[in-house]
Design an enzyme around this catalytic site. Sequence first.
Site, PDB file in Angstrom:
ATOM      1  N   LYS A  83       6.984 -14.747  43.605  1.00  0.00           N
ATOM      2  CA  LYS A  83       6.860 -13.539  42.797  1.00  0.00           C
ATOM      3  C   LYS A  83       7.829 -13.675  41.629  1.00  0.00           C
ATOM      4  CE  LYS A  83       7.301  -9.283  41.195  1.00  0.00           C
ATOM      5  NZ  LYS A  83       8.305  -8.842  40.187  1.00  0.00           N
ATOM      6  N   GLU A 135      20.288 -13.393  47.813  1.00  0.00           N
ATOM      7  CA  GLU A 135      21.279 -13.887  46.862  1.00  0.00           C
ATOM      8  C   GLU A 135      21.366 -12.822  45.779  1.00  0.00           C
ATOM      9  OE1 GLU A 135      23.123 -14.837  43.890  1.00  0.00           O
ATOM     10  OE2 GLU A 135      21.407 -16.081  43.332  1.00  0.00           O
ATOM     11  N   CYS A 173      24.840 -14.547  37.703  1.00  0.00           N
ATOM     12  CA  CYS A 173      25.347 -13.841  38.880  1.00  0.00           C
ATOM     13  C   CYS A 173      26.741 -14.312  39.271  1.00  0.00           C
ATOM     14  CB  CYS A 173      24.381 -13.980  40.046  1.00  0.00           C
ATOM     15  SG  CYS A 173      23.961 -15.692  40.452  1.00  0.00           S
ATOM     16  N   GLU A 213      29.049  -4.980  37.375  1.00  0.00           N
ATOM     17  CA  GLU A 213      28.380  -6.191  36.901  1.00  0.00           C
ATOM     18  C   GLU A 213      27.499  -5.810  35.709  1.00  0.00           C
ATOM     19  OE1 GLU A 213      25.856  -9.963  38.667  1.00  0.00           O
ATOM     20  OE2 GLU A 213      25.386  -7.958  39.417  1.00  0.00           O
TER      21      GLU A 213
END
Length: 496
Positions: free
Chosen positions: A180, A255, A289, A388
């Site tokens: 996806k 993750e 990330c 973040e």
Amino acid sequence: MSENQLPHFPLFINGQWVEGSKGRKLETINPATGQVWATVASAEPEDVETAVRAAREALERKDWALLTPAQRGLLLYKLADLLEENATALGESETRDSGKLAAETQSQAKYVASYYRYYAGLADKIEGHTLPIDKPDMHVFTKPEPIGVVAAVVPWNAQMFLTATKLAPALAAGCTVIIKASEVAPVAILKFAALIQEAGFPDGVVSVITGDAEGCSIPLTSHPDIDRLAFTGGPETARHVIRNTANNFAVTTLELGGKSPVLVFNDADLESAANGIIAGNFGASGQSCVAGSRVYIQREIYPALVEKLLEKTSQIVIGDPLDARSHIGPLCTYAQIGVIEETLNKALAQGARVLTGGRRAPEHGSQYYFTPTIVECPHNDIETLKVEMFGPVMSLMIFDEEEEAVSLANDSEFGLGSGLFTENLARAMRVSQRIRSGICWVNTYRAVSPVAPFGGFNQSGYGREAGIQAIQDYIRVRTTWINTSSEPMGNPFVMR
């Protein structure tokens, strides 16, 4: 350019290029211009059903199920070769779609071929065992088998890399996979599907779809025939995904995000540290990330290192991501700009100070550009040290002693990456083991390899991708007991 003149990319399901069952199209924006540059087909629940059914059937079909592990490895080697040959074109598509620098997307697409080769080599090394069982007249052995149908949910950033860490071990293990791709920037993965087909993988073994949450993500992650879910994305989306897997009990790895600390000690090589900090924050325009956006610097070297960081930042070239001279391109989504500005405003109200940057840079071609930003923080509760932002923003703070540095580093809900710069080997060993993160880089930053596991703790998720152990996440173990005695079985009411 009118819509019917734009490039259009269909879905890849069961070896066929198809439109979504309702004919919906998603527009994808080139962040460098702020303009729509392509359209993609949008999957619906019916299309997800078709892809999952095809994957289940392919899992049992002879042209995949009866391939030897070595034969699966040869297909992966072929895919790696094709990826390497087409890295420039794939990288350019990813750059137009996401705004990421072509210098990185193209080199990354080429390097990612090594992941497919690594797992191609592991395909015939997944071994079962004969067990030294503690019962007489019993021969017991284990056999590794593919876990089944895998749903791989991939984000828009580092998409070729984050596809490889899921797809390569899954195919090596004999699984079938539905990828996806992010609806934000899916073109590179849809183009990659053509290489999967060219490599010779049987129909249904890999399908590539994209679409919104209701039409695609929710039906896929909650589908009862999904055996394994590998997800990369944000923590909030991950919570929805986990709830969806209550419908299928799929084995799941996550993750997720990060807010990685970088510790710089007095004895560090300042040039190396500055380059590592720049790489960890302004590489990929900060859209990583593992961005090392919390930088803690020992007091004695703070002025000198800050001066070096400001000097290097002043030399950064913002520009067209297809231009080899550019160091920073646009951000992928306009929403990121809003998050950055809101976070900076809160930080300033808390007493932080912007040393450089902190503004949009539309003069470079669109509203998606943001200047590389350095924020000086008086304490560890500043908003930029917590949120973040997924953009080119680093926060700096002073520490005095090693114990304080470790405490500051661990004062986070995340635990993905970390870094430290020191010439003291004993300190490097000591501190790297005390920081709560899945990865620690010492005197370097943002390095990856198919050999090295990648993943985090806490709100950064669980499970590991890459490395030799990752292939075990895509197998189930069958245990077979054989009674070798010539005597009939004894009392049926007593466990043997």
